[in-house]
Design an enzyme around this catalytic site. Structure first.
Site, PDB file in Angstrom:
ATOM      1  N   HIS A  80       0.853  -1.192   0.000  1.00 50.47           N
ATOM      2  CA  HIS A  80       0.000   0.000   0.000  1.00 50.47           C
ATOM      3  C   HIS A  80       0.894   1.249   0.000  1.00 50.47           C
ATOM      4  O   HIS A  80       1.747   1.415   0.861  1.00 50.47           O
ATOM      5  CB  HIS A  80      -0.962   0.003   1.190  1.00 50.47           C
ATOM      6  CG  HIS A  80      -1.996   1.072   1.046  1.00 50.47           C
ATOM      7  ND1 HIS A  80      -3.177   0.882   0.360  1.00 50.47           N
ATOM      8  CD2 HIS A  80      -2.004   2.369   1.425  1.00 50.47           C
ATOM      9  CE1 HIS A  80      -3.863   1.999   0.344  1.00 50.47           C
ATOM     10  NE2 HIS A  80      -3.182   2.926   0.978  1.00 50.47           N
ATOM     11  N   ALA A  81       0.663   2.127  -0.968  1.00 55.69           N
ATOM     12  CA  ALA A  81       1.563   3.264  -1.173  1.00 55.69           C
ATOM     13  C   ALA A  81       1.612   4.202   0.034  1.00 55.69           C
ATOM     14  O   ALA A  81       0.595   4.440   0.693  1.00 55.69           O
ATOM     15  CB  ALA A  81       1.114   4.044  -2.413  1.00 55.69           C
ATOM     16  N   HIS A  95      -0.145  11.593  -6.042  1.00 56.09           N
ATOM     17  CA  HIS A  95      -0.677  11.662  -4.678  1.00 56.09           C
ATOM     18  C   HIS A  95       0.468  11.604  -3.661  1.00 56.09           C
ATOM     19  O   HIS A  95       0.561  12.437  -2.754  1.00 56.09           O
ATOM     20  CB  HIS A  95      -1.651  10.495  -4.447  1.00 56.09           C
ATOM     21  CG  HIS A  95      -2.185  10.439  -3.048  1.00 56.09           C
ATOM     22  ND1 HIS A  95      -3.384  10.989  -2.685  1.00 56.09           N
ATOM     23  CD2 HIS A  95      -1.658   9.914  -1.916  1.00 56.09           C
ATOM     24  CE1 HIS A  95      -3.586  10.808  -1.394  1.00 56.09           C
ATOM     25  NE2 HIS A  95      -2.557  10.144  -0.892  1.00 56.09           N
ATOM     26  N   GLU A  96       1.345  10.635  -3.831  1.00 56.83           N
ATOM     27  CA  GLU A  96       2.450  10.473  -2.871  1.00 56.83           C
ATOM     28  C   GLU A  96       3.396  11.672  -2.917  1.00 56.83           C
ATOM     29  O   GLU A  96       3.875  12.138  -1.888  1.00 56.83           O
ATOM     30  CB  GLU A  96       3.208   9.171  -3.138  1.00 56.83           C
ATOM     31  CG  GLU A  96       2.367   7.900  -2.939  1.00 56.83           C
ATOM     32  CD  GLU A  96       1.652   7.853  -1.610  1.00 56.83           C
ATOM     33  OE1 GLU A  96       2.154   8.417  -0.612  1.00 56.83           O
ATOM     34  OE2 GLU A  96       0.554   7.257  -1.550  1.00 56.83           O
ATOM     35  N   HIS A 120       2.352  14.511  -0.779  1.00 49.61           N
ATOM     36  CA  HIS A 120       2.838  14.407   0.610  1.00 49.61           C
ATOM     37  C   HIS A 120       4.297  14.854   0.699  1.00 49.61           C
ATOM     38  O   HIS A 120       4.679  15.607   1.593  1.00 49.61           O
ATOM     39  CB  HIS A 120       2.758  12.956   1.095  1.00 49.61           C
ATOM     40  CG  HIS A 120       1.361  12.445   1.302  1.00 49.61           C
ATOM     41  ND1 HIS A 120       0.433  13.105   2.068  1.00 49.61           N
ATOM     42  CD2 HIS A 120       0.745  11.307   0.870  1.00 49.61           C
ATOM     43  CE1 HIS A 120      -0.701  12.388   2.087  1.00 49.61           C
ATOM     44  NE2 HIS A 120      -0.536  11.301   1.365  1.00 49.61           N
ATOM     45  N   GLU A 126      -3.687  14.963   2.341  1.00 51.54           N
ATOM     46  CA  GLU A 126      -4.139  14.005   1.328  1.00 51.54           C
ATOM     47  C   GLU A 126      -4.537  14.680   0.016  1.00 51.54           C
ATOM     48  O   GLU A 126      -4.591  14.028  -1.030  1.00 51.54           O
ATOM     49  CB  GLU A 126      -5.326  13.199   1.862  1.00 51.54           C
ATOM     50  CG  GLU A 126      -5.008  12.326   3.078  1.00 51.54           C
ATOM     51  CD  GLU A 126      -3.872  11.352   2.843  1.00 51.54           C
ATOM     52  OE1 GLU A 126      -3.612  10.996   1.671  1.00 51.54           O
ATOM     53  OE2 GLU A 126      -3.228  10.945   3.817  1.00 51.54           O
ATOM     54  N   HIS A 161      -6.458   0.322   5.570  1.00 50.94           N
ATOM     55  CA  HIS A 161      -6.422   1.316   6.639  1.00 50.94           C
ATOM     56  C   HIS A 161      -6.983   0.807   7.968  1.00 50.94           C
ATOM     57  O   HIS A 161      -6.807   1.461   8.993  1.00 50.94           O
ATOM     58  CB  HIS A 161      -7.151   2.585   6.193  1.00 50.94           C
ATOM     59  CG  HIS A 161      -6.532   3.198   4.967  1.00 50.94           C
ATOM     60  ND1 HIS A 161      -6.595   2.594   3.716  1.00 50.94           N
ATOM     61  CD2 HIS A 161      -5.815   4.344   4.791  1.00 50.94           C
ATOM     62  CE1 HIS A 161      -5.957   3.348   2.826  1.00 50.94           C
ATOM     63  NE2 HIS A 161      -5.475   4.408   3.445  1.00 50.94           N
ATOM     64  N   TYR A 220      -9.595  11.312   3.810  1.00 48.69           N
ATOM     65  CA  TYR A 220      -9.736  11.171   2.355  1.00 48.69           C
ATOM     66  C   TYR A 220     -11.077  11.735   1.883  1.00 48.69           C
ATOM     67  O   TYR A 220     -11.179  12.294   0.803  1.00 48.69           O
ATOM     68  CB  TYR A 220      -9.595   9.718   1.925  1.00 48.69           C
ATOM     69  CG  TYR A 220      -8.294   9.083   2.347  1.00 48.69           C
ATOM     70  CD1 TYR A 220      -7.093   9.442   1.740  1.00 48.69           C
ATOM     71  CD2 TYR A 220      -8.262   8.140   3.364  1.00 48.69           C
ATOM     72  CE1 TYR A 220      -5.892   8.866   2.136  1.00 48.69           C
ATOM     73  CE2 TYR A 220      -7.066   7.561   3.769  1.00 48.69           C
ATOM     74  CZ  TYR A 220      -5.881   7.926   3.148  1.00 48.69           C
ATOM     75  OH  TYR A 220      -4.707   7.356   3.550  1.00 48.69           O
TER      76      TYR A 220
HETATM   77  O1  X8Z Z   1      -4.307   5.302   0.988  1.00 51.71           O
HETATM   78  C1  X8Z Z   1      -4.291   6.124   0.100  1.00 51.71           C
HETATM   79  C2  X8Z Z   1      -2.963   6.645  -0.443  1.00 51.71           C
HETATM   80  C3  X8Z Z   1      -1.934   6.750   0.596  1.00 51.71           C
HETATM   81  S1  X8Z Z   1      -2.264   7.962   1.783  1.00 51.71           S
HETATM   82  C4  X8Z Z   1      -2.459   5.728  -1.520  1.00 51.71           C
HETATM   83  N1  X8Z Z   1      -5.458   6.541  -0.473  1.00 51.71           N
HETATM   84  C5  X8Z Z   1      -6.740   6.027  -0.047  1.00 51.71           C
HETATM   85  C6  X8Z Z   1      -6.897   4.560  -0.396  1.00 51.71           C
HETATM   86  O2  X8Z Z   1      -6.098   4.040  -1.176  1.00 51.71           O
HETATM   87  O3  X8Z Z   1      -7.816   3.931   0.114  1.00 51.71           O
HETATM   88  C7  X8Z Z   1      -5.575   7.553  -1.509  1.00 51.71           C
HETATM   89  C8  X8Z Z   1      -7.034   7.683  -1.789  1.00 51.71           C
HETATM   90  C9  X8Z Z   1      -7.766   6.848  -0.775  1.00 51.71           C
HETATM   91 ZN    ZN Z   2      -2.019   9.896   1.064  1.00 50.76          ZN
END
Ligand code: X8Z
Ligand code: ZN
Length: 602
Positions: free
Chosen positions: A341-342, A371-372, A375, A399, A500, A510
């Site tokens: 997960h990024a 997105h990254e 940050h 975010e 998450h 988000y």
């Molecule tokens: O978790 C993330 C990023 C890292 S903060 C990749 N996002 C959420 C997800 O993947 O569930 C970005 C959008 C929503």
């Molecule tokens: Zn993020």
């Protein structure tokens, strides 16, 4: 997600860590200002060590790195606990504004506040390390003994149109999470204990305490924003359900009920742009297939990352430091388990920012790289703030930055980069483009909202451990209008199948980000002197917009977030009208399409 290292066990938004020993501070009375300076210095020293342990853990999942990360987590929780106890003593005393802000930030709830009891601190650290590791190392082996990791399963969800195959991989990934359902239950107990010890009612209240308003006010605020966008979501839902009914048959997709969750192109039904080909309003008008171009042109992980960096530098923001490319992980290693997960990391006090992403060559991943880097540019711009002020104005700001940039990747921009062949200007082309984006941005909103609705209820005890899965699917239905394609039970832990939850990253950020990024886009386009509809604006190469963005980033969390919002947008509130206005053409189209349909799912 951002700054894993610091806010996994420490303060939510960039706080220092180290044993907060007050040593000789006891001998002579320490002023509030001296206290803050001491905590920042001690914090930085420990952070370096803790971050190194977390980084290694996430990029090399083994039993040994679990030991190292848990130990580091334990030490950081001990530091936080002691810091909070000391900070409480300064509440109400006279001090300058910056010191007061710093102390207030120290007293905010973190994602996992430390219990006072050292045994519980150790257990909390271990539980978090274990859950995230199990998620990261998870895979699904089918009856033929073929095993697939998450990314492979996700690719099936994105590309297959075979109902049974989709259901198989959807169910398959959900065989990983029951292994930590009980662990999660224990986490909730420990987290609530930590929240109480830090002065909150429960962990839900601690999480809601990070928005420069009371937790109760925040609940109302998030609800207000959801009410602003829900009518538009309902139109999209109605249309998508009808189209899926045509694709799979109305016996599979009943036209008066929730949509089967495995048909939406995404493992968690959180974004639906992968089923755009089924939804495309005007077939074949203005191809938007960036993935095909990236593959045809032989892009690799590094080129993808450089392309993203190029957008930020075009705004006048600085190039990434050399260490970024040396130390980041942008390719999935083949010989070991990692947390794919990024995430973006602020190591060594702004001097060693890194990302960790198992980059694949497609459009979605190019978006995630932006997105990254959003940050990362926040880290770079607030580098010179004291460490307590390092953080987004609130977590939704952090975010929203990279995503705001992606909104500027218009057809004209993509053409300039050689990623599409031609820019077609017509109503049909606009609708196609808007549909694709709405399937990502509008579809996400109820998902972004419901995840923490679930956790808030779990933390407060309103959803009891025996009802984790039932409570989850009630909220999925209520907010998203989706349902599992196969019966679920309390032997499952479907919430835990989303990163998450085991990764313990708050999610309302988000939801807020998806609303605010349209506000930011609008404001930046105004700075850039754009005229005409917002969906045609790109701030690429625009230094005025870049300067305005950079100035807001540089504020970090030194001031309450409405100040940062005002600096950039002139508004002091989060506001859903920007995202709604942006999609005006699509909204009209959907209303027309739905006019003879029975919408809704109750
Ligand atoms: O978790 C993330 C990023 C890292 S903060 C990749 N996002 C959420 C997800 O993947 O569930 C970005 C959008 C929503
Ligand atoms: Zn993020």
């Amino acid at each position: 997600m951002k700054l894993k290292t610091i806010f996994l066990f420490g303060m939510l938004l960039g706080s220092p860590m180290a044993m907060a020993e007050d040593g000789n501070a006891k001998a002579k009375k320490e002023s509030a200002k001296e206290f803050v300076a001491r905590i920042e210095a001690q914090g930085q020293a420990l952070a370096k060590e803790v971050e190194a342990a977390y980084w290694v853990r996430q990029t090399y999942i083994t039993d040994d790195t679990a030991v190292l990360a848990s130990k580091a987590g334990e030490r950081s929780l001990a530091f936080s606990s002691s810091m909070v106890e000391q900070a409480k003593k300064f509440k109400g005393s006279k001090m300058d504004t910056n010191t007061a802000r710093a102390i207030e930030l120290m007293l905010r709830g973190s994602s996992a506040p430390a219990p006072n009891d050292p045994k519980l601190q150790a257990e909390l650290a271990a539980v978090l390390t274990e859950m995230e590791g199990k998620y990261g190392a998870g895979s699904y082996c089918n009856d033929q003994g073929e095993c697939r990791e998450l990314q492979e399963l996700e690719a099936v969800l994105a590309n297959s149109r075979d109902y049974d195959e989709l259901l198989d991989v959807w169910k398959g990934w959900r065989t990983v999470s029951p292994a930590y359902r009980e662990t999660y239950q224990r986490f909730v107990e420990l987290g609530n204990q930590g929240a109480k010890d830090s002065g909150f009612k429960d962990l839900a209240d601690a999480w809601k305490s990070n928005y420069d308003m009371s937790p109760a006010e925040f609940t109302v605020e998030a609800r207000r924003l959801w009410d602003q966008v829900k009518p538009f979501y309902d139109e999209l839902h109605c249309h998508v359900r009808a189209k899926l009914g045509e694709q799979y048959g109305e016996d599979k997709v009943p036209q008066d009920g929730p949509i089967p969750a495995h048909l939406l192109g995404n493992m968690w039904s959180q974004t639906w742009d992968n089923i755009y080909p089924i939804m495309e309003p005007h077939k074949g008008v203005a191809s938007l297939d960036v993935t095909a171009s990236l593959k045809d042109q032989g892009y690799d992980e590094l080129q993808m990352t450089k392309t993203a960096e190029g957008f930020f530098t075009s705004l006048g923001l600085p190039p990434l430091p050399e260490s970024f490319y040396k130390n980041s992980m942008i390719k999935k290693p083949r010989d070991r388990n990692v947390v794919c997960h990024a995430s973006a990391w602020d190591l060594d006090n702004g001097n060693d920012p890194r990302i960790k992403q198992c980059v694949e060559i497609n459009e979605e991943q190019l978006g995630t790289l932006h997105h990254e880097l959003g940050h990362i540019y926040y880290y770079l711009m607030y580098k010179d703030q004291p460490s307590t002020f390092k953080g987004g104005a609130h977590d939704g700001f952090h975010e929203a930055i990279g995503d705001t940039i992606v909104l500027s990747m218009t057809p004209s921009y993509l053409k300039e980069k050689g990623l599409i062949d031609e820019v077609v200007e017509s109503e049909e082309a606009t609708l196609n483009k808007q549909m694709k984006l709405a399937l990502e941005k509008i579809a996400f909103l109820p998902f972004g909202k419901m995840i923490d609705e679930w956790r808030w209820k779990v933390f407060s005890g309103e959803i009891s451990p025996e009802d984790y899965n039932k409570g989850w699917w009630e909220l999925r239905k209520e907010y998203q209008g989706i349902a599992p394609g196969v019966e679920r039970s309390e032997a499952d832990f479907d919430a835990g199948a989303k990163y998450h939850i085991p990764g313990n990253t708050p999610y309302t950020r988000y939801f807020l980000s998806f609303i605010m990024q349209f506000q930011f886009h609008k404001a930046l386009c105004e700075k850039a002197g754009h005229e005409g509809p917002l969906h045609e604006c790109s701030i690429y190469n625009n230094k005025e917009a870049g300067a305005a963005l950079g100035d807001m980033l540089a504020m970090g969390q030194s001031q309450p977030w409405p100040e940062a919002m005002q600096a950039l947008t002139g508004q002091r509130q989060m506001d859903g009208s920007a995202i709604i206005d942006y999609f005006a053409p699509l909204n009209a189209y959907l209303k027309e399409q739905n006019k003879d349909r029975q919408c809704g799912w109750e």
